[in-house]
Design an enzyme around this catalytic site. Structure first.
Site, short mmCIF file in Angstrom:
data_model
loop_
_atom_site.label_atom_id
_atom_site.label_comp_id
_atom_site.label_asym_id
_atom_site.label_seq_id
_atom_site.Cartn_x
_atom_site.Cartn_y
_atom_site.Cartn_z
CD GLU A 114 -3.08 -1.26 0.04
OE1 GLU A 114 -3.78 0.11 0.50
OE2 GLU A 114 -3.67 -1.54 -0.23
CG HIS B 106 -3.58 3.01 4.54
ND1 HIS B 106 -4.00 3.50 3.53
CD2 HIS B 106 -2.90 1.39 4.48
CE1 HIS B 106 -4.66 3.03 2.74
NE2 HIS B 106 -4.31 1.05 3.13
CB CYS C 130 -4.96 10.39 2.58
SG CYS C 130 -5.13 9.16 4.33
O1 SUG Z 1 -7.97 2.74 0.69
N1 SUG Z 1 -10.58 4.84 1.23
C1 SUG Z 1 -9.04 5.29 1.00
C2 SUG Z 1 -8.73 5.83 2.24
C3 SUG Z 1 -7.27 6.11 1.86
C4 SUG Z 1 -6.51 6.40 2.62
N2 SUG Z 1 -4.94 6.61 2.38
C5 SUG Z 1 -3.85 5.89 3.82
N3 SUG Z 1 -4.47 6.08 4.78
N4 SUG Z 1 -3.03 6.90 3.64
C6 SUG Z 1 -8.90 4.21 1.08
O2 SUG Z 1 -9.49 2.77 1.70
C7 SUG Z 1 -12.72 4.45 -0.17
C8 SUG Z 1 -13.64 4.33 -1.20
C9 SUG Z 1 -14.52 4.12 -1.74
O3 SUG Z 1 -15.30 3.35 -0.80
O4 SUG Z 1 -15.06 5.12 -3.12
C10 SUG Z 1 -11.33 4.58 -0.38
O5 SUG Z 1 -10.99 3.90 -1.63
#
Ligand code: SUG
Length: 417
Positions: free
Chosen positions: A161, A229, A346
């Protein structure tokens, strides 16, 4: 001169709330809400302006082509005919969360003196698993110079990730540092998205010094509480590790190893008795950008939700009033992204490099942000209701919006990757 540059993912015109990430509590809770892509993207631009105002250099990564017709084709379907879950997975604007684009090892840490970037495969979540080809294309363009090595993803099934599970500590950005890879083993009902095997492969590719490379297990409790994460429960910058007490499986073992690798480390730990894991995750206290200010000292760029959570704000005010390393709090409003579980950290990928070695089309100042804002204001959809995802009439507007942005930035060569 090597400096840290934050590359923010511009929030794409298809931003919506489909609840695609089990284990990401905000995203699943907000499934079905109407999204506001224009407002979302402008919030992202305002965050970049706040960083520029702090005197920090700023870069961008671009929205991907959505829906991903190529991906749907590889699944032998087309948007209009695809089942709803595949439509949503193909349409997601999730590439905005640039912390998941790649893992970056700055030149001072690597055996060949180059800055290495490995694109994340994001295999655990279907909607994110098809981001990597376009991310790779963008990074190969932005970091084409000989001072960089851009690697394709680690192969599945080893989940990677990117920078969201990687921390770097160093006495200064341009000096050799300690790189910490945080992996998960289990997370109760939720998947552990970062696999140790993937982290180890990235470290080998980047030719890191084993004496300055740590592999640390994220606590199962943190993943089960919604920290999908590591950057939701910990962040590092310079000699500072800022983390929740319950972030790691073996807290003391990690602290000892870190002190052995870097004796000058300052560990700023927030005790669970002051801020519960739940409050930390709901407010995204740790999903903040911890940055070194040009005049010295560190600032924390936080989401407004942190200010609205009393336990969190009390702790922060006390810390800043005391002698701690965080000297300044900068609050930003990224609510549209937050509702999908994506905070200020993020949205950005940190790269330590000489700005002169980067394709200037990926770097921004106020004037370029003005031009980008104008394109967003003119072309990004105002709202996408949940049932709008199934409406193919949405697609031409999204494609046109992205084309207008690439055009503005002189990056139309990315239109088809
Ligand atoms: O991968 N949300 C992302 C958020 C990423 C956050 N990134 C870090 N913590 N670095 C994920 O969960 C939700 C999209 C949706 O449900 O349509 C989403 O993918």
């Amino acid at each position: 001169m090597l400096t840290e540059i934050n590359f923010d993912g511009i929030i794409g015109p298809s931003h919506n709330y489909a609840g695609l990430s089990p284990g990401n509590l905000a995203a699943t809770r907000n499934r079905g809400l109407t999204s506001h892509p224009r407002e979302a993207a402008l919030q992202g631009i305002a965050k970049m302006r706040a960083n520029l105002a702090l005197g920090l250099p700023q870069g961008i990564l671009l929205p991907h082509a959505r829906p991903d017709h190529r991906w749907l084709e590889s699944l032998a379907t087309r948007y209009a005919e695809a089942p709803p879950h595949l439509q949503a997975q193909a349409l997601s604007a999730s590439a905005m969360w640039a912390a998941n684009a790649a893992t970056v090892s700055p030149a001072p840490d690597t055996a060949d003196g180059r800055c290495h970037l490995t694109v994340a495969n994001l295999v655990t979540m279907p909607h994110r698993s098809h981001e990597w080809p376009e991310t790779l294309a963008q990074l190969r363009l932005a970091f084409a110079g000989d001072s960089f090595r851009v690697h394709a993803p680690v192969p599945p099934p080893f989940g990677d990730e990117g920078a969201a599970n990687h921390m770097r500590l160093a006495p200064a950005h341009d000096l050799p540092g300690v790189e910490v890879f945080v992996y998960g083993v289990s997370g109760g009902p939720f998947p552990a998205r970062q696999h140790r095997e993937a982290s180890a492969a990235v470290a080998r590719r980047h030719r890191l010094d084993p004496a300055r490379t740590l592999f640390v297990q994220q606590s199962d409790a943190a993943i089960a509480a919604g920290a999908f994460h590591n950057d939701v429960v910990a962040v590092a910058n310079g000699t500072v590790l800022f983390a929740h007490e319950q972030a790691f499986a073996d807290r003391e073992g990690f602290h000892d190893a870190l002190r052995a690798a870097m004796p000058q480390v300052e560990i700023v730990e927030v005790p669970a008795a002051r801020v519960s894991l739940e409050d930390a995750i709901a407010s995204y206290l740790f999903n903040a950008q911890l940055v070194t200010l040009p005049a010295g000292g560190q600032a924390l760029v936080l989401p407004s939700e942190a200010r609205e959570t009393p336990s969190v704000w009390n702790w922060l005010e006390e810390h800043v009033a005391g002698n701690g390393p965080i000297r300044h709090l900068e609050v930003v409003d990224v609510r549209q992204s937050m509702a999908n579980g994506g905070g200020p950290a993020c949205l950005r990928l940190r790269v330590v490099a000489d700005p002169a070695t980067i394709d200037p089309r990926f770097l921004v100042d106020e004037a370029r942000l003005d031009a980008i804002s104008a394109v967003i204001a003119a072309h990004w959809p105002e709202a996408i209701p949940f049932d709008g995802i199934a409406d193919p009439a949405l697609l031409p507007a999204i494609a046109e919006a992205r084309r207008a942005l690439l055009d503005q930035l002189g990056l139309v060569e990315l239109i088809d990757r």
